[in-house]
Motif scaffolding. Structure first.
Motif, PDB file in Angstrom:
ATOM      1  N   ARG A   1     -20.632   4.882  -7.746  1.00 18.85           N
ATOM      2  CA  ARG A   1     -21.566   6.082  -7.112  1.00 18.85           C
ATOM      3  C   ARG A   1     -20.825   7.036  -6.254  1.00 18.85           C
ATOM      4  O   ARG A   1     -21.236   8.130  -6.440  1.00 18.85           O
ATOM      5  N   LEU A   2     -19.858   6.700  -5.526  1.00 21.98           N
ATOM      6  CA  LEU A   2     -19.301   7.480  -4.397  1.00 21.98           C
ATOM      7  C   LEU A   2     -18.056   8.068  -5.140  1.00 21.98           C
ATOM      8  O   LEU A   2     -17.399   8.808  -4.277  1.00 21.98           O
ATOM      9  N   LYS A   3     -17.596   7.639  -6.150  1.00 25.93           N
ATOM     10  CA  LYS A   3     -16.322   8.048  -6.722  1.00 25.93           C
ATOM     11  C   LYS A   3     -15.114   7.988  -5.826  1.00 25.93           C
ATOM     12  O   LYS A   3     -14.456   8.772  -5.858  1.00 25.93           O
ATOM     13  N   ALA A   4     -15.071   6.975  -5.233  1.00 21.82           N
ATOM     14  CA  ALA A   4     -14.051   6.668  -4.081  1.00 21.82           C
ATOM     15  C   ALA A   4     -12.793   5.873  -5.028  1.00 21.82           C
ATOM     16  O   ALA A   4     -13.147   4.942  -5.766  1.00 21.82           O
ATOM     17  N   LYS A   5     -11.823   6.308  -4.858  1.00 24.24           N
ATOM     18  CA  LYS A   5     -10.384   5.390  -5.379  1.00 24.24           C
ATOM     19  C   LYS A   5      -9.530   4.837  -4.313  1.00 24.24           C
ATOM     20  O   LYS A   5      -9.337   5.803  -3.393  1.00 24.24           O
ATOM     21  N   LEU A   6      -9.525   3.663  -4.158  1.00 25.48           N
ATOM     22  CA  LEU A   6      -8.668   2.992  -2.932  1.00 25.48           C
ATOM     23  C   LEU A   6      -7.366   3.063  -3.330  1.00 25.48           C
ATOM     24  O   LEU A   6      -6.850   1.935  -2.805  1.00 25.48           O
ATOM     25  N   LYS A   7      -6.699   3.484  -4.109  1.00 26.90           N
ATOM     26  CA  LYS A   7      -5.263   3.243  -4.540  1.00 26.90           C
ATOM     27  C   LYS A   7      -4.389   3.894  -3.285  1.00 26.90           C
ATOM     28  O   LYS A   7      -4.585   4.632  -2.549  1.00 26.90           O
ATOM     29  N   VAL A   8      -3.275   3.001  -3.257  1.00 27.14           N
ATOM     30  CA  VAL A   8      -2.222   3.185  -2.080  1.00 27.14           C
ATOM     31  C   VAL A   8      -0.939   3.239  -2.992  1.00 27.14           C
ATOM     32  O   VAL A   8      -0.838   2.714  -4.189  1.00 27.14           O
ATOM     33  N   PRO A   9       0.073   4.002  -2.418  1.00 30.35           N
ATOM     34  CA  PRO A   9       1.072   4.188  -3.228  1.00 30.35           C
ATOM     35  C   PRO A   9       1.894   2.876  -3.184  1.00 30.35           C
ATOM     36  O   PRO A   9       1.670   1.903  -2.400  1.00 30.35           O
ATOM     37  N   ARG A  10       2.771   2.494  -4.245  1.00 28.17           N
ATOM     38  CA  ARG A  10       3.807   1.452  -4.343  1.00 28.17           C
ATOM     39  C   ARG A  10       4.399   1.159  -3.184  1.00 28.17           C
ATOM     40  O   ARG A  10       5.018   2.372  -2.568  1.00 28.17           O
ATOM     41  N   PRO A  11       4.718   0.086  -2.580  1.00 22.84           N
ATOM     42  CA  PRO A  11       5.585  -0.079  -1.620  1.00 22.84           C
ATOM     43  C   PRO A  11       7.083   0.006  -1.942  1.00 22.84           C
ATOM     44  O   PRO A  11       7.407  -0.126  -3.280  1.00 22.84           O
ATOM     45  N   ARG A  12       7.949   0.699  -1.158  1.00 22.59           N
ATOM     46  CA  ARG A  12       9.337   0.864  -1.488  1.00 22.59           C
ATOM     47  C   ARG A  12      10.049   0.158  -0.534  1.00 22.59           C
ATOM     48  O   ARG A  12       9.748  -0.088   0.858  1.00 22.59           O
ATOM     49  N   ASN A  13      11.068  -0.017  -0.885  1.00 23.19           N
ATOM     50  CA  ASN A  13      12.033  -0.725  -0.026  1.00 23.19           C
ATOM     51  C   ASN A  13      12.818   0.167   0.941  1.00 23.19           C
ATOM     52  O   ASN A  13      13.119   1.274   0.695  1.00 23.19           O
ATOM     53  N   ARG A  14      12.768  -0.391   2.259  1.00 25.69           N
ATOM     54  CA  ARG A  14      13.412   0.269   3.274  1.00 25.69           C
ATOM     55  C   ARG A  14      14.880   0.732   3.176  1.00 25.69           C
ATOM     56  O   ARG A  14      15.064   1.923   3.643  1.00 25.69           O
ATOM     57  N   LYS A  15      15.445   0.234   2.374  1.00 24.81           N
ATOM     58  CA  LYS A  15      16.812   0.203   2.137  1.00 24.81           C
ATOM     59  C   LYS A  15      17.245   1.019   0.968  1.00 24.81           C
ATOM     60  O   LYS A  15      18.371   1.357   0.904  1.00 24.81           O
ATOM     61  N   GLN A  16      16.393   1.526   0.508  1.00 26.87           N
ATOM     62  CA  GLN A  16      16.693   2.422  -0.602  1.00 26.87           C
ATOM     63  C   GLN A  16      17.002   4.013  -0.336  1.00 26.87           C
ATOM     64  O   GLN A  16      16.499   4.593   0.574  1.00 26.87           O
ATOM     65  N   ASP A  17      18.060   4.157  -1.009  1.00 23.26           N
ATOM     66  CA  ASP A  17      18.912   5.454  -0.773  1.00 23.26           C
ATOM     67  C   ASP A  17      18.018   6.698  -1.258  1.00 23.26           C
ATOM     68  O   ASP A  17      18.035   6.723  -2.575  1.00 23.26           O
ATOM     69  N   GLU A  18      17.596   7.657  -0.659  1.00 22.49           N
ATOM     70  CA  GLU A  18      16.928   8.838  -1.343  1.00 22.49           C
ATOM     71  C   GLU A  18      17.774   9.627  -1.973  1.00 22.49           C
ATOM     72  O   GLU A  18      17.264  10.084  -3.346  1.00 22.49           O
ATOM     73  N   GLU A  19      18.977   9.780  -1.739  1.00 19.00           N
ATOM     74  CA  GLU A  19      19.839  10.705  -2.475  1.00 19.00           C
ATOM     75  C   GLU A  19      20.175  10.002  -3.928  1.00 19.00           C
ATOM     76  O   GLU A  19      20.197  10.944  -4.832  1.00 19.00           O
ATOM     77  N   LYS A  20      20.492   8.907  -4.058  1.00 14.84           N
ATOM     78  CA  LYS A  20      20.514   8.250  -5.095  1.00 14.84           C
ATOM     79  C   LYS A  20      19.423   8.150  -6.069  1.00 14.84           C
ATOM     80  O   LYS A  20      19.481   8.384  -7.196  1.00 14.84           O
TER      81      LYS A  20
END
Length: 168
Positions: free
Chosen positions: A136-155
């Motif tokens: 009725r309200l068309k709300a989507k409660l999706k949240v992004p998948r959790p990422r590891n804190r140690k993950q290297d963004e450059e890689k």
């Protein structure tokens, strides 16, 4: 004539035809058509019920409404007296405002259920809350998948650039 209903219809056949043409709801059309068939064709209630595909008791009820309140009672009828919604309209509008706020978002429908109960004092089943929020309200409660804190963004970026996408 035997079987002809003894009812005095005040409107003329022409007035009933005009009313019939201006009706937008099928429920009103059927009722006026019943009056028209009695006035113009002098048909019995059983014949009218067959033509309209209704039970004769239904046609009798329409005629009783006409006797009591005239043509207005036949054309205007109230809403269904069905079951009331579990979550009232004022609570729905409050929830809608809460869902629109970026900082006041919910991650699960159970959180909405608890918020309704704590804040507004409205108790509702999980399925009811889910249907209200999602459909009725068309709300989507999706949240992004959790990422590891140690993950290297450059890689990660390097991997995305160098990986080959294959589409079949």
């Amino acid at each position: 004539m035997v079987g002809v209903t003894q009812i005095e219809i005040e409107e003329s056949v022409e007035e009933l035809e005009k009313l019939l043409k201006h009706q937008k709801q099928s429920r009103s059309k059927e009722r006026i058509q019943a009056l028209y068939l009695i006035k113009g064709q002098e048909m019995s209630v059983s014949e009218i019920a067959k033509i309209l595909g209704k039970h004769r008791a239904t046609v009798h009820r329409w005629l009783a409404d006409y006797r009591e309140g005239g043509i207005e009672a036949v054309v205007e009828f109230g809403t269904s007296s069905g079951r009331k919604r579990a979550i009232p309209d004022w609570a729905v509008s409050s929830l809608k405002k809460q869902l629109e706020q970026p900082e006041g978002g919910f991650q699960r429908y159970t959180q909405i259920q608890h918020w309704l109960e704590k804040t507004l004092g409205v108790q509702a089943e999980y399925a009811t809350v889910h249907h209200l929020a999602r459909y009725r309200l068309k709300a989507k409660l999706k949240v992004p998948r959790p990422r590891n804190r140690k993950q290297d963004e450059e890689k990660l970026e390097s991997f995305k650039k160098n990986s080959v996408m294959t589409c079949n």
